[in-house]
Write a protein that holds these residues in place. Structure first.
Motif, PDB file in Angstrom:
ATOM      1  N   GLY A   1      -3.713  12.546  17.381  1.00  0.00           N
ATOM      2  CA  GLY A   1      -5.016  11.675  17.223  1.00  0.00           C
ATOM      3  C   GLY A   1      -4.776  10.192  17.197  1.00  0.00           C
ATOM      4  N   THR A   2      -5.496   9.600  16.327  1.00  0.00           N
ATOM      5  CA  THR A   2      -5.755   8.126  16.144  1.00  0.00           C
ATOM      6  C   THR A   2      -5.600   7.719  14.710  1.00  0.00           C
ATOM      7  OG1 THR A   2      -8.060   8.033  16.221  1.00  0.00           O
ATOM      8  CG2 THR A   2      -6.846   7.696  18.246  1.00  0.00           C
ATOM      9  N   VAL A   3      -5.117   6.258  14.592  1.00  0.00           N
ATOM     10  CA  VAL A   3      -4.919   5.874  13.388  1.00  0.00           C
ATOM     11  C   VAL A   3      -5.477   4.312  13.641  1.00  0.00           C
ATOM     12  CG1 VAL A   3      -2.447   4.957  13.433  1.00  0.00           C
ATOM     13  CG2 VAL A   3      -3.475   5.252  11.296  1.00  0.00           C
ATOM     14  N   SER A   4      -6.333   3.759  12.569  1.00  0.00           N
ATOM     15  CA  SER A   4      -6.604   2.572  12.788  1.00  0.00           C
ATOM     16  C   SER A   4      -6.711   1.801  11.332  1.00  0.00           C
ATOM     17  CB  SER A   4      -8.055   2.223  13.053  1.00  0.00           C
ATOM     18  OG  SER A   4      -8.927   3.004  12.602  1.00  0.00           O
ATOM     19  N   ASN A   5      -6.704   0.349  11.197  1.00  0.00           N
ATOM     20  CA  ASN A   5      -6.606  -0.307   9.972  1.00  0.00           C
ATOM     21  C   ASN A   5      -7.613  -1.440  10.128  1.00  0.00           C
ATOM     22  OD1 ASN A   5      -5.096  -2.452  10.627  1.00  0.00           O
ATOM     23  ND2 ASN A   5      -3.156  -1.308   9.869  1.00  0.00           N
ATOM     24  N   SER A   6      -7.846  -2.117   8.778  1.00  0.00           N
ATOM     25  CA  SER A   6      -8.872  -3.178   8.736  1.00  0.00           C
ATOM     26  C   SER A   6      -8.247  -4.424   9.038  1.00  0.00           C
ATOM     27  CB  SER A   6      -9.144  -3.219   7.271  1.00  0.00           C
ATOM     28  OG  SER A   6      -8.157  -3.519   6.416  1.00  0.00           O
ATOM     29  N   ARG A   7      -6.838  -4.381   9.764  1.00  0.00           N
ATOM     30  CA  ARG A   7      -6.246  -5.654  10.127  1.00  0.00           C
ATOM     31  C   ARG A   7      -6.165  -5.571  11.612  1.00  0.00           C
ATOM     32  NH1 ARG A   7      -0.497  -5.666   7.171  1.00  0.00           N
ATOM     33  NH2 ARG A   7      -0.604  -3.558   8.090  1.00  0.00           N
TER      34      ARG A   7
ATOM     35  N   LYS B   1      -8.807  11.298   7.428  1.00  0.00           N
ATOM     36  CA  LYS B   1      -8.563  10.784   6.001  1.00  0.00           C
ATOM     37  C   LYS B   1      -8.960   9.152   6.097  1.00  0.00           C
ATOM     38  CE  LYS B   1      -5.397  10.271   2.328  1.00  0.00           C
ATOM     39  NZ  LYS B   1      -4.688  10.945   1.649  1.00  0.00           N
ATOM     40  N   ASN B   2      -9.502   8.905   5.188  1.00  0.00           N
ATOM     41  CA  ASN B   2      -9.540   7.321   4.964  1.00  0.00           C
ATOM     42  C   ASN B   2      -8.718   6.898   3.913  1.00  0.00           C
ATOM     43  OD1 ASN B   2     -11.900   6.890   6.783  1.00  0.00           O
ATOM     44  ND2 ASN B   2     -13.332   7.847   5.319  1.00  0.00           N
ATOM     45  N   TRP B   3      -7.915   5.829   3.746  1.00  0.00           N
ATOM     46  CA  TRP B   3      -6.920   5.495   3.008  1.00  0.00           C
ATOM     47  C   TRP B   3      -7.095   3.923   2.639  1.00  0.00           C
ATOM     48  CZ3 TRP B   3      -4.088   2.136   5.429  1.00  0.00           C
ATOM     49  CH2 TRP B   3      -3.761   2.348   6.960  1.00  0.00           C
ATOM     50  N   THR B   4      -6.320   3.706   1.721  1.00  0.00           N
ATOM     51  CA  THR B   4      -6.308   2.174   1.340  1.00  0.00           C
ATOM     52  C   THR B   4      -4.570   1.932   0.797  1.00  0.00           C
ATOM     53  OG1 THR B   4      -8.460   2.142   0.429  1.00  0.00           O
ATOM     54  CG2 THR B   4      -6.742   0.155  -0.650  1.00  0.00           C
ATOM     55  N   SER B   5      -4.077   1.039   1.417  1.00  0.00           N
ATOM     56  CA  SER B   5      -2.526   0.997   1.294  1.00  0.00           C
ATOM     57  C   SER B   5      -2.563   0.090   0.040  1.00  0.00           C
ATOM     58  CB  SER B   5      -1.702   0.252   2.437  1.00  0.00           C
ATOM     59  OG  SER B   5      -2.512  -1.132   2.492  1.00  0.00           O
ATOM     60  N   GLN B   6      -1.303  -0.060  -0.576  1.00  0.00           N
ATOM     61  CA  GLN B   6      -0.995  -0.729  -1.625  1.00  0.00           C
ATOM     62  C   GLN B   6      -1.198  -2.440  -1.616  1.00  0.00           C
ATOM     63  OE1 GLN B   6       3.350   0.216  -2.548  1.00  0.00           O
ATOM     64  NE2 GLN B   6       2.471   1.679  -3.940  1.00  0.00           N
TER      65      GLN B   6
ATOM     66  N   GLY C   1      -4.049  -3.362  -0.025  1.00  0.00           N
ATOM     67  CA  GLY C   1      -5.489  -3.479   0.112  1.00  0.00           C
ATOM     68  C   GLY C   1      -5.839  -3.152   1.541  1.00  0.00           C
ATOM     69  N   THR C   2      -5.113  -2.883   2.437  1.00  0.00           N
ATOM     70  CA  THR C   2      -5.491  -2.519   3.794  1.00  0.00           C
ATOM     71  C   THR C   2      -6.244  -1.261   3.665  1.00  0.00           C
ATOM     72  OG1 THR C   2      -3.722  -3.881   4.740  1.00  0.00           O
ATOM     73  CG2 THR C   2      -4.826  -2.216   6.038  1.00  0.00           C
ATOM     74  N   THR C   3      -7.439  -1.306   4.423  1.00  0.00           N
ATOM     75  CA  THR C   3      -7.967   0.196   4.484  1.00  0.00           C
ATOM     76  C   THR C   3      -7.557   0.762   5.953  1.00  0.00           C
ATOM     77  OG1 THR C   3     -10.172  -1.053   5.412  1.00  0.00           O
ATOM     78  CG2 THR C   3      -9.747  -0.470   2.716  1.00  0.00           C
ATOM     79  N   GLY C   4      -7.960   1.980   6.136  1.00  0.00           N
ATOM     80  CA  GLY C   4      -7.766   2.577   7.193  1.00  0.00           C
ATOM     81  C   GLY C   4      -8.315   3.875   7.575  1.00  0.00           C
ATOM     82  N   LYS C   5      -7.968   4.462   8.775  1.00  0.00           N
ATOM     83  CA  LYS C   5      -8.532   5.781   8.809  1.00  0.00           C
ATOM     84  C   LYS C   5      -7.530   6.603   9.918  1.00  0.00           C
ATOM     85  CE  LYS C   5     -12.534   8.520  10.752  1.00  0.00           C
ATOM     86  NZ  LYS C   5     -13.706   8.559  10.959  1.00  0.00           N
ATOM     87  N   GLN C   6      -7.430   7.799   9.707  1.00  0.00           N
ATOM     88  CA  GLN C   6      -6.818   8.848  10.484  1.00  0.00           C
ATOM     89  C   GLN C   6      -7.668   9.960  11.152  1.00  0.00           C
ATOM     90  OE1 GLN C   6      -3.204   9.121   7.780  1.00  0.00           O
ATOM     91  NE2 GLN C   6      -2.684  10.064   9.593  1.00  0.00           N
ATOM     92  N   SER C   7      -7.508  10.218  12.187  1.00  0.00           N
ATOM     93  CA  SER C   7      -8.259  11.262  12.620  1.00  0.00           C
ATOM     94  C   SER C   7      -7.312  11.953  13.764  1.00  0.00           C
ATOM     95  CB  SER C   7      -9.636  10.882  13.531  1.00  0.00           C
ATOM     96  OG  SER C   7     -10.243  11.694  13.985  1.00  0.00           O
ATOM     97  N   GLN C   8      -7.018  13.482  13.284  1.00  0.00           N
ATOM     98  CA  GLN C   8      -6.140  14.217  14.329  1.00  0.00           C
ATOM     99  C   GLN C   8      -6.571  15.636  14.486  1.00  0.00           C
ATOM    100  OE1 GLN C   8      -3.054  13.021  11.674  1.00  0.00           O
ATOM    101  NE2 GLN C   8      -1.833  12.048  13.413  1.00  0.00           N
ATOM    102  N   ASP C   9      -6.251  16.136  15.539  1.00  0.00           N
ATOM    103  CA  ASP C   9      -6.466  17.410  15.689  1.00  0.00           C
ATOM    104  C   ASP C   9      -4.985  18.202  15.407  1.00  0.00           C
ATOM    105  OD1 ASP C   9      -8.933  17.643  16.804  1.00  0.00           O
ATOM    106  OD2 ASP C   9      -8.073  16.712  18.729  1.00  0.00           O
ATOM    107  N   ALA C  10      -5.295  19.031  14.731  1.00  0.00           N
ATOM    108  CA  ALA C  10      -3.956  20.082  13.782  1.00  0.00           C
ATOM    109  C   ALA C  10      -3.807  21.358  14.501  1.00  0.00           C
ATOM    110  CB  ALA C  10      -4.171  19.969  12.477  1.00  0.00           C
TER     111      ALA C  10
END
Length: 128
Positions: A78-84, A38-43, A45-54
């Motif tokens: 998995g992993t999570v990362s953001n634009s910061r 999932k790609n997301w944007t927090s309130q 304005g930070t953007t991020g991505k999650q990639s996980q095996d379920a």
């Protein structure tokens, strides 16, 4: 759901996703595996991505503050990362109760930080 000073409608959290890599891959069944991304944007304005095996680990009675529910235990790794510049390994366990069409507990570990949510009160809208 209230998080700090923010109020997030639960309907936003559990709304169906149109994705090739969804949070929940229906129908759920023990042993089922998939990739959640999932790609997301927090309130703020930070953007991020999650990639996980379920993987669905079990389906059994689970007790939380709001009561006892039949629930699937789903593990996400998995992993999570953001634009910061934040990058972390993330391990999550979600208890999803099909009877109420929502999760009843979630535990997340990100590089040693532990976060947990649990349903503490529930009233059935179909009971009078």
């Amino acid at each position: 759901m209230i998080i700090g000073k923010d109020t997030i409608p639960v309907s936003d959290i559990v709304k169906p996703e149109t994705s090739k890599t969804p949070k929940y891959k229906w129908p759920l069944e023990v042993g089922k595996k998939w990739k959640y991304e999932k790609n997301w944007t927090s309130q703020d304005g930070t953007t991020g991505k999650q990639s996980q095996d379920a993987e669905v680990l079990s389906f059994k009675e689970e007790r939380v503050g709001a009561g006892t529910f039949m629930a699937y235990t789903i593990e996400y790794k998995g992993t999570v990362s953001n634009s910061r510049g934040y990058n972390a390994q993330t391990d999550e366990v979600w208890l999803y109760a099909p009877g109420i069409k929502n999760f009843i507990k979630m535990t997340q570990t990100q590089d040693g930080f532990l976060y947990s949510e649990e349903l503490i009160r529930y009233s059935n809208p179909n009971k009078k």
